[in-house]
Design an enzyme around this catalytic site. Sequence first.
Site, mmCIF file in Angstrom:
data_model
loop_
_atom_site.group_PDB
_atom_site.id
_atom_site.type_symbol
_atom_site.label_atom_id
_atom_site.label_comp_id
_atom_site.label_asym_id
_atom_site.label_seq_id
_atom_site.Cartn_x
_atom_site.Cartn_y
_atom_site.Cartn_z
ATOM 1 N N LYS A 37 0.819 -1.213 0.000
ATOM 2 C CA LYS A 37 0.000 0.000 0.000
ATOM 3 C C LYS A 37 0.852 1.262 0.000
ATOM 4 O O LYS A 37 0.487 2.249 -0.623
ATOM 5 C CB LYS A 37 -0.963 -0.004 1.187
ATOM 6 C CG LYS A 37 -2.049 -1.068 1.035
ATOM 7 C CD LYS A 37 -3.268 -0.777 1.872
ATOM 8 C CE LYS A 37 -4.375 -1.768 1.499
ATOM 9 N NZ LYS A 37 -5.584 -1.598 2.276
ATOM 10 N N LYS A 77 -4.698 -9.651 -6.274
ATOM 11 C CA LYS A 77 -5.990 -9.987 -5.663
ATOM 12 C C LYS A 77 -7.016 -8.917 -6.033
ATOM 13 O O LYS A 77 -6.671 -7.748 -6.213
ATOM 14 C CB LYS A 77 -5.866 -10.129 -4.138
ATOM 15 C CG LYS A 77 -5.670 -8.841 -3.387
ATOM 16 C CD LYS A 77 -6.096 -8.958 -1.913
ATOM 17 C CE LYS A 77 -6.213 -7.560 -1.317
ATOM 18 N NZ LYS A 77 -7.044 -7.413 -0.175
ATOM 19 N N LYS A 88 -10.507 -3.412 -3.313
ATOM 20 C CA LYS A 88 -11.293 -2.179 -3.370
ATOM 21 C C LYS A 88 -10.432 -1.046 -3.900
ATOM 22 O O LYS A 88 -10.902 -0.142 -4.558
ATOM 23 C CB LYS A 88 -11.750 -1.772 -1.965
ATOM 24 C CG LYS A 88 -12.711 -2.722 -1.327
ATOM 25 C CD LYS A 88 -13.411 -2.018 -0.168
ATOM 26 C CE LYS A 88 -14.013 -3.009 0.785
ATOM 27 N NZ LYS A 88 -13.157 -3.231 1.956
HETATM 28 P P1 ATP Z 1 -8.314 -2.926 0.108
HETATM 29 O O1 ATP Z 1 -8.158 -3.460 -1.271
HETATM 30 O O2 ATP Z 1 -8.702 -1.477 0.173
HETATM 31 O O3 ATP Z 1 -7.215 -3.313 1.026
HETATM 32 P P2 ATP Z 1 -9.969 -5.077 0.563
HETATM 33 O O4 ATP Z 1 -10.790 -5.250 -0.644
HETATM 34 O O5 ATP Z 1 -8.776 -5.935 0.770
HETATM 35 O O6 ATP Z 1 -9.591 -3.583 0.694
HETATM 36 P P3 ATP Z 1 -10.838 -5.231 3.334
HETATM 37 O O7 ATP Z 1 -11.871 -4.401 3.961
HETATM 38 O O8 ATP Z 1 -9.437 -4.883 3.653
HETATM 39 O O9 ATP Z 1 -10.996 -5.243 1.756
HETATM 40 O O10 ATP Z 1 -11.109 -6.753 3.675
HETATM 41 C C1 ATP Z 1 -12.311 -7.312 4.130
HETATM 42 C C2 ATP Z 1 -12.214 -8.814 4.088
HETATM 43 O O11 ATP Z 1 -12.224 -9.276 2.722
HETATM 44 C C3 ATP Z 1 -10.929 -9.363 4.703
HETATM 45 O O12 ATP Z 1 -11.224 -10.509 5.470
HETATM 46 C C4 ATP Z 1 -10.096 -9.751 3.512
HETATM 47 O O13 ATP Z 1 -9.212 -10.821 3.797
HETATM 48 C C5 ATP Z 1 -11.152 -10.187 2.515
HETATM 49 N N1 ATP Z 1 -10.690 -10.010 1.133
HETATM 50 C C6 ATP Z 1 -10.300 -8.847 0.544
HETATM 51 N N2 ATP Z 1 -9.948 -9.052 -0.736
HETATM 52 C C7 ATP Z 1 -10.129 -10.384 -0.980
HETATM 53 C C8 ATP Z 1 -9.956 -11.207 -2.137
HETATM 54 N N3 ATP Z 1 -9.541 -10.711 -3.292
HETATM 55 N N4 ATP Z 1 -10.244 -12.532 -2.022
HETATM 56 C C9 ATP Z 1 -10.690 -13.047 -0.849
HETATM 57 N N5 ATP Z 1 -10.873 -12.326 0.276
HETATM 58 C C10 ATP Z 1 -10.604 -11.009 0.222
#
Ligand code: ATP
Length: 326
Positions: free
Chosen positions: A111, A192, A195
């Site tokens: 990040k 991955k 968001k």
């Molecule tokens: P950012 O990309 O802004 O870091 P994020 O999409 O990773 O956000 P979070 O709010 O950080 O979302 O995560 C919420 C939950 O979703 C966490 O348990 C995280 O492990 C899960 N998660 C996030 N992205 C994935 C993915 N691509 N596949 C499976 N689980 C995910």
Amino acid sequence: MTRVLSGIQPSGALHLGNLLGAVRNWVVDQHEADSFFCVVDLHALTSVQDPAALRDNTLQLAQLLIACGLDPAVCTLFVQSHVRAHTELAWLMECTVSFGELRRMTQFKDKSDKAEFVSAALFTYPALMAADILLYDTDRVPVGDDQRQHLELTRDVAIRFNSRYGDTFVVPEAAIPKAGARVMDLQQPSNKMSKSLDSPQGTIGVLDPLKDIEKKIKRAVTDTDGEIRYDPATKPGVSNLLSILAACTGRTPEQAAEGYTQYGPLKADTAAAVVDTLTPIQRRFEELRADPAETARLLAVGADKAASVADEVLGRARNAIGLLPR
Ligand code: ATP
Ligand code: LTN
């Protein structure tokens, strides 16, 4: 009864990775354990947010979690900043974690490489996450695979605090699902789905129009060898589609691969399975959206329930570390 806690940031639209890797499993957990789920708005502040958008996203994410099946009558659903104990315990956690441990976190590296402004809080973020978890005497933390390292750190910090100051915290375990733990970007299947990665064509939003979702899956990057098998290392695009299809239909990716000889039908069936999964969620979300005051009321009840547990554990930690009672 087992205690479960997890959190999710209101930093952008909920995507299929969040749903399959985390939220869907929370819906099952709430019936099997004493479960706490929080919208971690303070974590979202580690990157610069527009204030009005943050407020909207926080309420909307809570509504979306309910639409996905979290029932505030069954679990405790709350907003992190509504329970003051989180920020207070986070300071004690910052004093227990080492600089070197924080520096080894790969999420910080990823990040901070991308961010224009790298806040100090982006670096200390895992200390706040440890506070979120340890405040509830949590046994199990259901998260996607990307959070494994943060969970290990939380365990190390709990063990260190307990050995320095006496038994205070329950040492939690990560619960990472077998299917859907790592949903990848449809256009860049080595990243991955996220968001914050700016990849609208590679990300399936839970609230995306269903027609757009079908298009995105049809255009997903695959490869040219024409074979369908689950092999994330050499066939990341196809394997990602198989993982998504498997997670949406309750099978393993290997089982999901059976019977396919061409990419077209695999994509069509994956799109249909995703649409079937998201249709009822979108419908329920539209109903909830009409009554924001009711969601705010539910979140206030959740915050009171959470605070009553958190304040007790915080008191234990303050006492153990030697803060003078007032
Ligand atoms: P950012 O990309 O802004 O870091 P994020 O999409 O990773 O956000 P979070 O709010 O950080 O979302 O995560 C919420 C939950 O979703 C966490 O348990 C995280 O492990 C899960 N998660 C996030 N992205 C994935 C993915 N691509 N596949 C499976 N689980 C995910
Ligand atoms: N760091 C997590 C979100 C998060 C969390 C938590 C998850 C904050 N606090 C407590 C589980 C338990 C993330 O980035 N996905």
